[in-house]
Structures are given as C-alpha cells and as structure tokens.
Design a protein around this motif. Sequence first.
Motif, PDB file in Angstrom:
ATOM      1  N   GLY A  70      -5.225 -25.791  34.374  1.00 20.94           N
ATOM      2  CA  GLY A  70      -3.775 -25.806  34.219  1.00 20.94           C
ATOM      3  C   GLY A  70      -3.128 -24.445  34.372  1.00 20.94           C
ATOM      4  N   THR A  71      -3.880 -23.373  34.117  1.00 20.94           N
ATOM      5  CA  THR A  71      -3.315 -22.026  34.233  1.00 20.94           C
ATOM      6  C   THR A  71      -3.757 -21.311  35.508  1.00 20.94           C
ATOM      7  OG1 THR A  71      -5.150 -21.036  32.977  1.00 20.94           O
ATOM      8  CG2 THR A  71      -3.223 -21.785  31.723  1.00 20.94           C
ATOM      9  N   ALA A 112     -13.304 -18.026  39.443  1.00 22.96           N
ATOM     10  CA  ALA A 112     -11.846 -18.002  39.270  1.00 22.96           C
ATOM     11  C   ALA A 112     -11.242 -19.357  38.969  1.00 22.96           C
ATOM     12  CB  ALA A 112     -11.197 -17.407  40.519  1.00 22.96           C
ATOM     13  N   LEU A 113     -11.841 -20.444  39.444  1.00 27.39           N
ATOM     14  CA  LEU A 113     -11.213 -21.745  39.249  1.00 27.39           C
ATOM     15  C   LEU A 113     -11.003 -22.041  37.766  1.00 27.39           C
ATOM     16  CD1 LEU A 113     -10.290 -24.197  41.069  1.00 27.39           C
ATOM     17  CD2 LEU A 113     -12.318 -25.335  40.194  1.00 27.39           C
ATOM     18  N   THR A 114     -12.025 -21.765  36.946  1.00 26.32           N
ATOM     19  CA  THR A 114     -11.864 -21.971  35.504  1.00 26.32           C
ATOM     20  C   THR A 114     -11.454 -20.682  34.800  1.00 26.32           C
ATOM     21  OG1 THR A 114     -14.234 -21.637  35.123  1.00 26.32           O
ATOM     22  CG2 THR A 114     -13.481 -23.885  35.498  1.00 26.32           C
ATOM     23  N   GLY A 115     -11.979 -19.544  35.234  1.00 24.67           N
ATOM     24  CA  GLY A 115     -11.396 -18.249  34.956  1.00 24.67           C
ATOM     25  C   GLY A 115     -11.422 -17.695  33.548  1.00 24.67           C
ATOM     26  N   HIS A 116     -12.199 -18.280  32.623  1.00 22.10           N
ATOM     27  CA  HIS A 116     -12.223 -17.748  31.268  1.00 22.10           C
ATOM     28  C   HIS A 116     -13.602 -17.239  30.859  1.00 22.10           C
ATOM     29  CE1 HIS A 116      -8.407 -19.887  31.158  1.00 22.10           C
ATOM     30  NE2 HIS A 116      -8.112 -19.235  30.051  1.00 22.10           N
ATOM     31  N   SER A 117     -14.547 -17.209  31.793  1.00 22.59           N
ATOM     32  CA  SER A 117     -15.881 -16.658  31.545  1.00 22.59           C
ATOM     33  C   SER A 117     -16.584 -17.345  30.375  1.00 22.59           C
ATOM     34  CB  SER A 117     -15.798 -15.147  31.275  1.00 22.59           C
ATOM     35  OG  SER A 117     -15.131 -14.476  32.324  1.00 22.59           O
ATOM     36  N   ASP A 118     -16.334 -18.675  30.224  1.00 31.38           N
ATOM     37  CA  ASP A 118     -16.936 -19.365  29.098  1.00 31.38           C
ATOM     38  C   ASP A 118     -17.623 -20.674  29.479  1.00 31.38           C
ATOM     39  OD1 ASP A 118     -14.693 -20.865  29.684  1.00 31.38           O
ATOM     40  OD2 ASP A 118     -13.734 -20.626  27.720  1.00 31.38           O
ATOM     41  N   TRP A 126     -14.440 -30.808  30.417  1.00 34.46           N
ATOM     42  CA  TRP A 126     -13.118 -30.833  29.776  1.00 34.46           C
ATOM     43  C   TRP A 126     -12.530 -29.429  29.689  1.00 34.46           C
ATOM     44  CZ3 TRP A 126     -11.635 -28.743  24.946  1.00 34.46           C
ATOM     45  CH2 TRP A 126     -10.350 -29.103  24.525  1.00 34.46           C
ATOM     46  N   LEU A 127     -13.365 -28.435  29.359  1.00 34.04           N
ATOM     47  CA  LEU A 127     -12.889 -27.047  29.340  1.00 34.04           C
ATOM     48  C   LEU A 127     -12.377 -26.629  30.718  1.00 34.04           C
ATOM     49  CD1 LEU A 127     -15.575 -25.147  27.216  1.00 34.04           C
ATOM     50  CD2 LEU A 127     -13.217 -25.640  26.567  1.00 34.04           C
ATOM     51  N   ALA A 128     -13.072 -27.068  31.762  1.00 36.73           N
ATOM     52  CA  ALA A 128     -12.647 -26.731  33.117  1.00 36.73           C
ATOM     53  C   ALA A 128     -11.285 -27.346  33.432  1.00 36.73           C
ATOM     54  CB  ALA A 128     -13.688 -27.201  34.124  1.00 36.73           C
TER      55      ALA A 128
END
Length: 390
Positions: free
Chosen positions: A262-263, A215-221, A255-257
């Motif tokens: 931010g969201t 969930a912290l990064t939350g985009h499954s990427d 960087w993606l993380a």
Amino acid sequence: MTRQDQRGDASAGRRLAEVDPGWGDGTRCVHAGHPVAVPGEPVVAGPVLSTQYHLAPPAEAGEADIYGRSGNPTWRALEQAIGELDGGRCVVFPSGMAAIATLLRALLRPGDVLVLPSDGYFGVREWVRAELSWVSVREVPTAGPWSDDVFDDAVLVLLETPSNPGLDVCDIRELSRRANTAGAMVAVDNTTATPLGQRPLELGADIVVASDTKALTGHSDLVLGHVTVRDADLADALRRARTLGGAIPGPFETWLALRSLGTLDLRLGRQAENARAVAELLRDHPAVRGFRWPGWEGDPAHAAAARQMRRFGGVLGFELPDADAVRRFLERCRLVGSATSFGGLHTTADRRARWGDPVPEGFLRLSVGCEDTDDLVADLRAALDGIRWP
C-alpha cells in the motif's frame, strides 16, 4: 486477468474489490488485493493461517481451498494486487529464488538452451550450475552485444534490467521481439525496477519474476518472491509446481507483503527524490569513480532506461579506491548501514566483491532509503571527505 481471477475469493468468505486500471499508481497500490467494503467487517482483512478448510459434501466440488499447501486466500489477495500492477497472472513464492527456480524447472527440459545475464544476480547462475547441469547455458552481459546466434534454439531468455549490481539496461521490447521470433520465451527479472518502475509484459516479455524481499515490500522484514505471466496455462502450471514441490509462502509473510504494498508509491517517490540528490553528490565527487544510476542523464544506460522505465529507482553504484576505503566510509556514516539487500526504508550499502561478484574491490551498491534528503546527502558527503585515490 479475468474477473473470476480477480474476485475468486468469494467462496473463502473474502470477495476482493475490483481496481480500476485507469487509477494512478498510488490508488492501485492502496486498494489492490483488499476485500470489498462490507458494513461491520474490518477495512483490512487479516491473514488466513489455517492449514485445512471445511470441505463440501462428497457430491459437490469447487472448493476454493482444501489444504494449506495448495491454496490460501491471503496468497490470492496478494497475487491479485501484484498481478494488477504487473498486468498479468501472478503466482507468489516464499522467496525470489524459489520463484525463479520453480519457473526454470517448469519450462526447461534436458538439452534445452537457457540464456542468462552474465552480470545479473550471481545466485541464479550458481543455482543453474548446481541444479540444472542438464541445460545448455549461454551467458550474455545485459548491455550486450546481443548477436542473432544468441537466440538460436533457445527455449528461455532471462533478462535482468537494470542489472544487479552493475545497473546496466537492455531493451526489453527489442530483445523480446527477437527472442520470440526465434521461438524463445522471455522472462525479465524486475526486482530492481518494481512494477511501478517498469512493466515488462507491456513491453513484450512473456514473464516477470522478482524478489519481493526488496523494494516491492520495502521494510526489510520478510522474504518473498513472485512470477507473473501472460499465459493462463503457464500460471496454472506454476501453481501446480508450487503445490507439489511445497515452495509455498507463509500466510503471515504474504499478509505483511500486501500491507507493505500500500505504501509502494510513496516509498518509491521518496527514494527517487533521494537518489536524484545523491546522484548530484556522487557523480562529480573526487572520491568516487565509476558512478552508475540509470536516472542520471550521463549514465551509459540512461537512453535505454528512459525509453522503457517509468521510474529510475533508488539503487546506485559507485567505486571507492579499495576495500579499506569502503570500511572507512561506512564507519563514518551515521545513516547508511552495511547490509546486503536493497529497496528498504533505511539507506544501506553493500561491497559486492565480498560475495564474489566480478566487480572491483571498492565497488559499492547503494540503496537509498526514505530518510530526509538533506540529512542523507550531508551524511554521505561527510563520510566521503578525506577519501583519496592513489
């Protein structure tokens, strides 16, 4: 975290902004880890991809970075951001397992006693059995009972609350007090809750560990993890272990993380709204048994969760009659995918028995995403229609 820790990227050409601890979750998520405003510079700094850095003359010292395995400005930006949310000193790793493996290797010696959750993430127990055979392990269910002798001679107590996949909860403050009194440190796996849902360091824990893949990064990427600690010496030891062992995160993933962080407040807000609506559907549906979600007032863990959690998260658990019922349920879903991670934008479900978790064959871990609430509830309701228990 000291001001120097927070703003230590000046020598790498990237001075990080200070975040007011009195700001709300959304503001801190948006601004933490980003550089101070400089006219003509980009609002969002890109990743630093270099493997080597220009060195100072031999008579000088103190470079922030010398080589890509030992330091990177992008790592430090994310570490500042997560550290501010967790309330400690953060060290990032290429995965949650790399984070906890490095932590356990740094703290434990032959003959030490380690306390593990018997109902937590199975991969941790498997790794300890395979790689730390020289450690004495005690396994305790998250909900206990936590007798006094559990802590005898223990060096580290690992808690996972809410637990994965059962979603049981333990009292972090009370168990940290008892463990510390007995001379043990306490680490809390905060993957399910995230720093916005729960702050273990404020509750008395010594260490926070998490898989930021979820969930912290939350985009499954991306795959990432971190450890946050209160003690500066332990943070330094973890960084040394990361450098020497090579368990380093990629700058681009880091960087993606930071971008995704931010969201976090917005994503968790929608997921909590969806979780509440899905709970209303599942808790009384005739096709469902064993429904669990700490945010539901009727859940066995709700009272403990309400004392220490700021948000209840978007992961729920429930049981269908058998594996075939799960198959039929997933085939009927249009919005729910079958996947084995959680915390992403898309709603997913995972039949945990297929991976060896000690759960019934029809048990599903449901991770609600950010879809429209009405659409998601309608999709789940239609998929559950016609499923009956024998």
